[in-house]
Enzyme design. Structure first.
Site, PDB file in Angstrom:
ATOM      1  N   HIS A 163       0.902  -1.278  -0.171  1.00  0.00           N
ATOM      2  CA  HIS A 163      -0.025  -0.040  -0.020  1.00  0.00           C
ATOM      3  C   HIS A 163       0.738   1.361   0.016  1.00  0.00           C
ATOM      4  O   HIS A 163       0.132   2.172  -0.211  1.00  0.00           O
ATOM      5  CB  HIS A 163      -0.931   0.034   1.134  1.00  0.00           C
ATOM      6  N   ASP A 195       0.298  -7.673   1.295  1.00  0.00           N
ATOM      7  CA  ASP A 195       0.746  -6.382   1.408  1.00  0.00           C
ATOM      8  C   ASP A 195       2.172  -6.227   1.408  1.00  0.00           C
ATOM      9  O   ASP A 195       2.810  -5.376   2.450  1.00  0.00           O
ATOM     10  CB  ASP A 195      -0.115  -5.751   2.642  1.00  0.00           C
ATOM     11  N   SER A 273       4.695   2.803   7.619  1.00  0.00           N
ATOM     12  CA  SER A 273       4.423   1.474   7.072  1.00  0.00           C
ATOM     13  C   SER A 273       5.579   1.110   6.023  1.00  0.00           C
ATOM     14  O   SER A 273       6.201   1.903   5.480  1.00  0.00           O
ATOM     15  CB  SER A 273       3.284   1.899   6.091  1.00  0.00           C
TER      16      SER A 273
END
Length: 419
Positions: A163, A195, A273
């Site tokens: 992402h 992911d 992230s």
């Protein structure tokens, strides 16, 4: 005169004394009274010893000036005291930082105080060692943004979240290293469901992280989270392992993802992230991916002490497959699942079982309720899907299930789907 007087003395003129006076008994022999008396000088006898005569100080000789040595001594003492005081003050100023950059001529660098010497196994030592391997990922374009990643090989492979790079293209990615240098990055491949994504950069002298074993961490272990939260590069936060195999479902941009994650209370925010979650030995045990927040919108979400990381064993397997083939396999059990009826026992109901699939091969049938997978209790369908995705295809897991009123176990060999 002869009446009652002193007989005339030879050579004495007109000298007489009152009769019977003791005062005048020796007057004729006193030269101070009778000037005609013969004077005699009597010298004292010499001492009996053979020593030298007592020195005689000349009263007219000039006296020595004794004040000069005293004054000189005072001056020397004052100079020495001033020099010593200045040296002590200068040394204290250097230690306290009052004299910036000042060192005695010819002297080496001052030794740091003991508190400033951080051993490699300390958290500060771990942060110093891991920091050069962490990168900030910048995605240009309409859906661009900032995320994090880390170097896993000296030839330039970088792991991050899918992402993070989801809105970018192969020509819109760049990485910024901890020293501020930047390099363009190429997207090697990505796996939306797990992911994870892999980038490649061309740069000399890259330092790769040490990969740990996410199956060996325990609740309570200390952790460090690295990354660029809110675009603040080179940020390190501390926490512990709050839980293991925390199963969650995330829906971002229409992509549903399942995680059997490492939960931590280390402060993680947007921009973290893709960054590494590191144990106390400096080994990466997870990839920071998701946070829980009380905010209603993702843009306003922030850290509340509940964050999740993809276990590094899973991330390593998926990344190796992406590097080798450009994509990753998805692990399946060969059944469609749903939540069992509410009750204290919980469990996941197998709605359908794929023919010749892993569940069918292990003897499971539609209607069975799976209550445990490798000793992990299952409460809903998300638990089963997330835990299965954690394992590699070919892994053998123990399944506990209910069929009617009987509880049974089976060994299931998980497989890769046909995609």
């Amino acid at each position: 005169m002869t009446d009652g007087g002193i007989p005339p003395q030879p050579g004495v003129r007109g000298t007489s004394a009152p009769p019977g006076s003791a005062w005048w008994s020796d007057a004729m022999s006193d030269p101070w009274r009778n000037p005609y008396t013969q004077a005699a000088v009597i010298l004292p006898a010499e001492p009996a010893g053979d020593g030298d005569p007592e020195p005689v100080t000349d009263p007219d000789a000039p006296r020595a000036r004794l004040w000069r040595p005293v004054v000189l001594l005072c001056l020397v003492s004052a100079v020495l005291a001033g020099t010593l005081g200045g040296a002590v003050g200068y040394a204290l100023a250097l230690r306290g930082g009052a004299v910036a950059g000042a060192l005695p001529a010819g002297a080496g660098a001052l030794d740091p105080p003991p508190a400033a010497v951080r051993p490699p196994e300390s958290l500060a030592g771990v942060a110093e060692r891991v920091g050069p391997s962490v990168v900030t990922i910048r995605v240009s374009g309409p859906q661009g943004g900032v995320g994090s990643g880390f170097v896993v090989s000296q030839d330039g492979y970088v792991i991050t979240n899918h992402h993070v790079v989801e809105g970018g293209s192969r020509t819109s990615l760049a990485v910024v290293f901890s020293d501020g240098t930047a390099a363009p990055a190429t997207l090697v491949g990505q796996d939306p469901e797990s992911d994870l994504a892999v980038l490649k950069v061309q740069k000399e002298g890259l330092i790769a992280v040490d990969l740990g074993d996410s199956d060996s961490v325990a609740v309570g272990d200390p952790l460090l989270a690295f990354g660029s939260p809110l675009a603040l590069a080179n940020t390190v936060t501390q926490g512990i392992v709050s839980a293991l195999d925390r199963t969650i479902q995330s829906d971002q941009s229409g992509q549903v993802r399942y995680y059997a994650a490492i939960q931590t209370d280390a402060a993680i925010n947007q921009g973290n992230s893709g960054g590494p979650l590191v144990d106390a030995a400096g080994r990466v045990v997870g990839v920071n991916a998701v946070i829980k927040s009380v905010a209603g919108e993702q843009e306003t979400a922030g850290n509340i002490g509940i964050a999740f990381a993809i276990p590094i064993n899973q991330a390593k397997r998926v990344s190796q497959e992406i590097i080798a083939t450009g994509k990753a396999r998805r692990t399946v059990i060969g059944a469609e699942v749903g939540n069992a009826s509410s009750g204290l026992t919980g469990g996941v109901r197998l709605e359908t079982v794929q023919a010749n699939g892993p569940a069918s091969a292990a003897g499971l049938r539609a209607g069975d309720v799976v209550t445990r997978l490798d000793h992990h209790p299952l409460n809903d369908a998300i638990d089963l899907v997330a835990l299965v995705r954690k394992y590699a295809p070919g892994s053998v897991v123990t399944v506990e299930y209910r069929r009617g009123s009987a509880t049974q176990t089976a060994s299931v060999t998980l497989a890769a789907d046909a995609q």
